[in-house]
Structure formats: structure tokens, C-alpha cells
Scaffold this active site. Structure first.
Site, mmCIF file in Angstrom:
data_model
loop_
_atom_site.group_PDB
_atom_site.id
_atom_site.type_symbol
_atom_site.label_atom_id
_atom_site.label_comp_id
_atom_site.label_asym_id
_atom_site.label_seq_id
_atom_site.Cartn_x
_atom_site.Cartn_y
_atom_site.Cartn_z
ATOM 1 C CG LEU A 1 11.086 -37.351 -0.084
ATOM 2 C CD1 LEU A 1 11.724 -37.734 -1.411
ATOM 3 C CD2 LEU A 1 10.253 -36.084 -0.256
ATOM 4 N N GLY B 1 16.088 -38.173 1.470
ATOM 5 C CA GLY B 1 15.895 -39.248 0.518
ATOM 6 C C GLY B 1 14.526 -39.903 0.578
ATOM 7 C CB THR C 1 19.999 -37.149 0.747
ATOM 8 O OG1 THR C 1 18.923 -38.026 0.429
ATOM 9 C CG2 THR C 1 20.130 -36.100 -0.349
ATOM 10 C CG LEU D 1 20.620 -29.221 0.535
ATOM 11 C CD1 LEU D 1 20.005 -29.580 1.871
ATOM 12 C CD2 LEU D 1 19.855 -29.865 -0.608
ATOM 13 N NE ARG E 1 25.277 -25.261 -6.868
ATOM 14 C CZ ARG E 1 24.534 -26.174 -6.258
ATOM 15 N NH1 ARG E 1 23.783 -25.832 -5.236
ATOM 16 N NH2 ARG E 1 24.527 -27.417 -6.674
ATOM 17 C CD GLU F 1 -1.322 -2.329 2.103
ATOM 18 O OE1 GLU F 1 -2.100 -2.967 2.827
ATOM 19 O OE2 GLU F 1 -0.102 -2.591 2.030
ATOM 20 N NE ARG G 1 17.693 -27.217 -4.055
ATOM 21 C CZ ARG G 1 18.881 -27.762 -4.267
ATOM 22 N NH1 ARG G 1 19.947 -26.977 -4.429
ATOM 23 N NH2 ARG G 1 19.016 -29.077 -4.328
#
Length: 361
Positions: free
Chosen positions: A306, A302, A214, A222, A225, A65, A202
Site C-alpha cells: 500500500l 499489506g 498478506t 479475496l 462471498r 437505450e 470487492r
């Protein structure tokens, strides 16, 4: 786009919806930079012409705003403000935070009408901004493109309404649904163009999580870049602290939190967060992220980690990248989504990316 009639593709939309759509488009430009604040866009309209636009560009800086009204003034439209309508995708704040209340600025400039996309669930706002505007005699319309405005800030809404971060699962798999080669050699599954998109993903999340295997096998950085954006907080579930000090995740490129069963202390950019081995690691991680005000997490692997999130129903969306040409004879099987609805599909050369959400019915 100033002093010009906006171009909208959806002609069936009302005038208010058209201007709100422009607010959403503006707000999206702040993706990855505004957290833990929401993305917000604002448009100032005078006689069916946009005379000011703005969005929340970066956390701690001016809100949408403010940028919108300032742009109108800088372009010589100060005398028109008392005859304008301000469109904003999220309820204007009514409290002092990093910046003064936006409601005060709206009232100060005597803007007679405000159209709002959706309410702000943050406890310091949550209807107070609307109440303050109406008390000042301003005509307020609410819930214009409400669903779209809430979707824009789904991370922010999940955090404040469900008291946990927004959780995105992501993995890459071969055509025969394997996520590695079965050897110590790293298997590159997705192509370079898809990889750049992953780095954009990311940059749009507050944190990114991997498990011990992993971290050890891939030695990932991670970071985002390959995309010009913010760096997420790096998270590792490493219960027995197997990751060596030479690992990329131990460098100073971005903050890192290591969830483990042995120590709870800070060492420079690295924070060790102790968890209980007898309780759910998933729920402990999620609880810790909420306490640390981390609003979203991208779980990249990994497979076991998950699958743990899937099994416990702790996910909001999943993005699965499949290389349509690559087949490996061995390798670890990819996670299996349970209760998932595919809502979008994208093709990038030899990669197919499918987007899923949980079936909550």
C-alpha cells in the site's frame, strides 16, 4: 416508474437535470456487472411523463437505450416514440460491439430529441454517436450533469483517458493505527457489518491485490462471498513464489494472477505473470492490468505494498477503516497517506470509515 411524474429532491435542478439524475440512479444498479463496459441509464419522456426506463444490466447484454425503448414499447407506448425525448447518461454507441449500435435504434424509432450526460471516451465512440444522431436530424443536447455522469464511470474514464486501471487503496487499522497484532495470529479489526460492505466494494472492482506477507499470514480468499455480486480477479505480488499450492488464492473460486520474478505461464485458473525485479513492481502491475483490460484494482495490503502505491502517487481514492475501540501494544504500523483530502466519513458501529482522494493541486 412508468407514466408518472418523477419525484426529485433537488427542486433547484432544471427539468433536463432531473431526468438525467434519474438516468444516473438507474445506471448505478449495474454496478459490478457491466465492466469493462460503463454503467449507463436511460429514460424516455413523453409530455413530462416517463414512459420507459432502462439501464445496462450486464456486460455483453442489451444497452440502456435498448432496454428503455423496449420497455416503452412493451407498455403500449410505441406510437408516442416520435414525440419523446430520450435521456441517457453516456453518449450512445455508434459501432458494432457485443450488441448493435444504439444510435441506429434511436434513428429507427425516429426519436426527435436526445439529451446526453457526457461523451464516451472510448475511441470507437468519442463523439461519433452524437455526430451520427445529428446527421440524422435529431436534436442533441450534451453535458447535462456532466460531472456527475463522469463520476459515475470514473473507472471507465480513467482506463480510457489515462491508460491505466482506476486504483482504490483500502486497509483497516486499530485506534492507534496498527494493522496487525505483531504475532502470527490474525487480528480481526473491522466489525461484521463493515466486512459485508468491504465485500460489496470487492464486487464493484475488476480486481483485488495483496502482497506476499498478506497472502501467507492471512491466507485470504479475496472473494465477495458475503455480497451477491461479481468475483474480482485476484492478484498477488509474490516475487519469490512463496505462496504454497494449498493457499486459498490457489483454488478455483476465481481467476488469480501471480506477479513474480521467475515464471510466465498459465495453470488453469492461475496465471503467472513475470516481472522485472529491477523495475517498479507497482508500475509493472498497473501496466499489465491495462494490457489485460482490467479497469480497476482494489489494493487491500499489506502495509508495504500500500505504501508503495502511495509513494509513487498511483492511487485514485483510499478507504481507511478505523476501529475506534481496539488498541494493540505491538503490531505493524498502518500506511500513511501523503497529499490526501478527506471527502467523506461514515460510521458503522465501532468502525469509522474515511474516504480520501489525492490532492492534485
Amino acid at each position: 416508474m412508468l407514466t408518472a411524474k418523477p419525484l426529485f429532491l433537488q427542486t433547484a435542478m432544471t427539468k433536463d437535470e432531473q431526468y438525467m439524475l434519474r438516468c444516473i440512479q438507474l445506471a448505478q444498479q449495474g454496478a459490478g456487472y457491466t465492466a469493462p463496459n460503463p454503467m449507463v441509464g436511460a429514460v424516455l419522456v413523453y409530455n413530462d411523463e416517463i414512459i420507459g426506463e432502462g439501464y445496462h444490466e450486464r456486460y455483453g447484454e442489451a444497452h440502456a437505450e435498448v432496454n428503455c425503448i423496449n420497455q416503452a414499447i412493451q407498455n403500449g407506448h410505441a406510437t408516442k416514440l416520435q414525440q419523446t425525448t430520450l435521456y441517457v447518461s453516456l453518449e450512445p454507441c455508434a459501432h458494432f460491439g457485443k450488441t448493435p449500435p444504439c444510435t441506429d435504434l434511436i434513428i429507427k424509432h425516429k426519436i426527435p430529441k436526445v439529451v446526453i450526460g457526457c461523451l464516451d471516451p472510448f475511441v470507437e465512440v468519442d463523439g461519433k454517436g452524437i455526430e451520427k444522431l445529428r446527421t440524422a436530424g435529431i436534436d442533441v443536447t450534451v453535458d447535462v450533469l456532466k460531472k456527475e455522469c463522469e463520476e459515475l464511470n470514473k473507472r471507465f474514464f480513467t482506463f480510457h483517458e489515462q491508460h491505466r486501471p482506476y486504483i482504490v487503496l483500502k486497509w483497516a487499522q486499530t485506534k492507534n493505527k496498527r494493522i496487525n497484532s505483531g504475532s502470527s495470529e490474525r487480528l480481526l479489526i473491522s466489525n461484521e457489518f463493515t466486512n459485508r460492505m468491504v465485500h460489496q466494494w470487492r464486487s464493484e472492482e475488476a480486481s483485488i491485490l495483496v502482497g506476499t506477507n498478506t497472502a501467507l499470514m492471512d491466507n485470504p480468499q479475496l472473494t465477495s462471498r458475503y455480497f451477491n455480486g461479481m468475483q474480482p480477479v485476484r492478484l498477488v505480488l509474490d516475487k519469490q513464489l512463496k505462496m504454497p499450492s494449498s493457499a486459498n488464492l490457489m483454488n478455483d473460486e476465481a481467476p488469480t494472477i501471480i506477479f513474480n520474478c521467475h515464471q510466465h505461464n498459465d495453470e488453469g485458473q492461475t496465471k503467472y505473470h513475470q516481472i522485472n525485479s529491477d523495475a517498479s513492481a507497482v508500475h509493472q502491475i498497473i501496466s499489465s492490468l491495462y494490457q489485460q483490460k482490467i479497469q480497476s484494482v482494489l489494493v487491500e495490503g499489506g502495509a508495504q505494498l500500500l505504501q508503495s502505491f502511495i509513494a509513487e502517487g498511483m492511487w485514485d481514492e483510499a478507504r481507511v477503516i478505523t476501529n475506534d475501540e481496539l488498541i494493540v501494544d505491538d503490531g505493524l504500523a498502518a500506511p500513511v497517506l501523503q497529499g490526501a483530502i478527506e471527502y467523506h466519513k461514515q460510521k458503522i458501529m465501532n468502525d469509522t470509515i474515511k474516504f480520501y482522494k489525492p490532492n492534485t493541486k
